[in-house]
Design an enzyme around this catalytic site. Sequence first.
Site, mmCIF file in Angstrom:
data_model
loop_
_atom_site.group_PDB
_atom_site.id
_atom_site.type_symbol
_atom_site.label_atom_id
_atom_site.label_comp_id
_atom_site.label_asym_id
_atom_site.label_seq_id
_atom_site.Cartn_x
_atom_site.Cartn_y
_atom_site.Cartn_z
ATOM 1 N N ASP A 63 0.335 0.020 10.100
ATOM 2 C CA ASP A 63 0.939 -1.275 10.400
ATOM 3 C C ASP A 63 2.128 -1.041 11.322
ATOM 4 O O ASP A 63 2.512 0.095 11.586
ATOM 5 C CB ASP A 63 1.332 -2.010 9.118
ATOM 6 C CG ASP A 63 2.420 -1.278 8.350
ATOM 7 O OD1 ASP A 63 2.858 -0.203 8.794
ATOM 8 O OD2 ASP A 63 2.830 -1.786 7.305
ATOM 9 N N SER A 64 2.722 -2.090 11.825
ATOM 10 C CA SER A 64 3.763 -1.939 12.843
ATOM 11 C C SER A 64 5.129 -1.635 12.245
ATOM 12 O O SER A 64 6.047 -1.255 12.950
ATOM 13 C CB SER A 64 3.870 -3.221 13.646
ATOM 14 O OG SER A 64 4.361 -4.257 12.809
ATOM 15 N N CYS A 120 -14.900 5.097 -15.578
ATOM 16 C CA CYS A 120 -15.976 4.489 -16.364
ATOM 17 C C CYS A 120 -17.114 5.471 -16.668
ATOM 18 O O CYS A 120 -17.813 5.323 -17.665
ATOM 19 C CB CYS A 120 -16.509 3.262 -15.635
ATOM 20 S SG CYS A 120 -15.266 1.970 -15.468
ATOM 21 N N ASP A 173 -6.169 -5.668 3.847
ATOM 22 C CA ASP A 173 -5.474 -4.584 3.168
ATOM 23 C C ASP A 173 -4.565 -5.205 2.121
ATOM 24 O O ASP A 173 -4.126 -6.346 2.268
ATOM 25 C CB ASP A 173 -4.581 -3.797 4.141
ATOM 26 C CG ASP A 173 -3.259 -4.525 4.372
ATOM 27 O OD1 ASP A 173 -3.271 -5.497 5.140
ATOM 28 O OD2 ASP A 173 -2.236 -4.159 3.769
ATOM 29 N N HIS A 228 -10.588 2.978 -10.638
ATOM 30 C CA HIS A 228 -11.457 1.871 -11.044
ATOM 31 C C HIS A 228 -11.227 0.614 -10.198
ATOM 32 O O HIS A 228 -12.177 0.024 -9.686
ATOM 33 C CB HIS A 228 -11.283 1.525 -12.522
ATOM 34 C CG HIS A 228 -12.065 0.307 -12.887
ATOM 35 N ND1 HIS A 228 -13.428 0.326 -13.108
ATOM 36 C CD2 HIS A 228 -11.698 -1.004 -12.952
ATOM 37 C CE1 HIS A 228 -13.862 -0.906 -13.319
ATOM 38 N NE2 HIS A 228 -12.832 -1.738 -13.233
ATOM 39 N N GLY A 236 1.660 -13.392 8.694
ATOM 40 C CA GLY A 236 2.435 -14.506 8.164
ATOM 41 C C GLY A 236 1.737 -15.293 7.079
ATOM 42 O O GLY A 236 2.160 -16.390 6.724
ATOM 43 N N GLY A 275 6.821 -4.043 11.031
ATOM 44 C CA GLY A 275 7.514 -5.325 11.124
ATOM 45 C C GLY A 275 7.706 -5.981 9.770
ATOM 46 O O GLY A 275 8.804 -6.460 9.454
ATOM 47 N N PHE A 276 6.670 -5.958 8.951
ATOM 48 C CA PHE A 276 6.764 -6.626 7.650
ATOM 49 C C PHE A 276 7.838 -5.979 6.781
ATOM 50 O O PHE A 276 8.679 -6.667 6.202
ATOM 51 C CB PHE A 276 5.416 -6.608 6.928
ATOM 52 C CG PHE A 276 5.485 -7.210 5.559
ATOM 53 C CD1 PHE A 276 5.528 -8.591 5.410
ATOM 54 C CD2 PHE A 276 5.555 -6.426 4.427
ATOM 55 C CE1 PHE A 276 5.629 -9.169 4.151
ATOM 56 C CE2 PHE A 276 5.654 -6.989 3.167
ATOM 57 C CZ PHE A 276 5.686 -8.357 3.028
ATOM 58 N N CYS A 281 -20.107 0.666 -13.838
ATOM 59 C CA CYS A 281 -19.210 1.123 -12.773
ATOM 60 C C CYS A 281 -19.342 2.641 -12.592
ATOM 61 O O CYS A 281 -19.285 3.395 -13.554
ATOM 62 C CB CYS A 281 -17.765 0.755 -13.119
ATOM 63 S SG CYS A 281 -16.572 1.381 -11.925
ATOM 64 N N CYS A 303 -17.223 4.684 -11.243
ATOM 65 C CA CYS A 303 -15.944 5.363 -10.972
ATOM 66 C C CYS A 303 -15.662 6.468 -11.976
ATOM 67 O O CYS A 303 -16.277 6.560 -13.036
ATOM 68 C CB CYS A 303 -14.795 4.347 -10.946
ATOM 69 S SG CYS A 303 -14.072 3.995 -12.546
HETATM 70 ZN ZN LIG Z 1 -14.811 1.929 -13.214
#
Ligand SMILES: [Zn+2]
Length: 391
Positions: A103-104, A320, A277, A346, A226, A106-107, A315, A317
Amino acid sequence: MTTPHIGPAARYEVLVPPPADASTRARSGRLTLTHGVVETPQFMPVGTNATVKALSPDDIRTAGASIILANTYHLYLRPGHERIARLGGLHTFMDWDGPILTDSGGFQVVSLGDLRVVDDDGVTFRSHLDGSTHRFTPELAVDVQEALGSDIAVALDQPVFPSSPRAVVAEATERTHRWAERSLAAHSRADQALFGIVQGGLEPDLRAASTQFIASLPFDGICIGGLAGDETPEQRDTALDVAIPLLADDPRPRYLMGLGSPADLLEAVHRGVDLFDSVLPARVARNGQLWVPGGRINLRNERFLDDPAPVQDDCPCLLCRRFSRAYLAHLFRARELLAYRLATCHNLTFTLDFMARIRAAIQAGTFPAKMTELRVRAGRISSGEGAEKSA
Ligand SMILES: [Zn+2]
């Protein structure tokens, strides 16, 4: 509008355009970058300090990520972009060989509140780390990102809260436009794409004018900034309904910055956004909130201490596949570090799988018909409401 160039560092192909019946603006595409290919719509996990908190690069890849975001502001302050460049660039430094968007800054800079002063040339701010004074200009933000070597750099902008007064939004939007032109003039790295940011707050005419202005410049992609702030979902939808139709014939990817709940992602894809994001999935995971089909469960709740089931049955992951809700609930209570890794694995797996389901529906031409099912999975509506709406 000048013809937007999509430089050699970014090639975007729309694989499935929105249907002719206008039932949705959702589309799927393929963004080819220096370090790899990103299927859209896509979610980018956030690696603020060149790490997605608690995860290794292998964990990030296994969760299904194809691109991650790193924060220019944080890396500029610590460890410093020049140091990262000397150590071979951000990909080498963090051992992530896939695409990275920076990102720049800026935020982060503008959200420092009393610690910064914005003028037409740039932003002077105090480091949140040690109070030292720094100055960001559009040119420096480009220099820092070129040193980091991300696949996608983003032009410095001046974001404001969506609820800001019109005069504040108008001034910040004008300044963002001037900074966009300066960013393009400063950018020189041929293997790095550069995206510009649309501002305009919740004012329809300012949002429209900003969209047209940024789209008239030769950026490789369009960020919609914004939003994902203090606006309501309805206000966000309205702003997207102003901006996206103006980009209907534009060949570049559209990125809505900072949006992260499954329900919000789904509605924004429906309105034509390609990239997202957010820190949200990882942040709530570290608080014990696990996303599952139909909503979320809080592993800090006592009832999970005796629950031998996995957090989510189907799931794939790390959590899980191998551990129970009881074990994770115990880890959170004992403040064991493994809790943060497992929970983050997860929630990112859930989020990235949800995006894959959205892409599959778009590619099959069934996205409008699947909206109810996807809203139920995202926890936007209960399965009972879903049954009523599809009946
Ligand atoms: Zn999971």
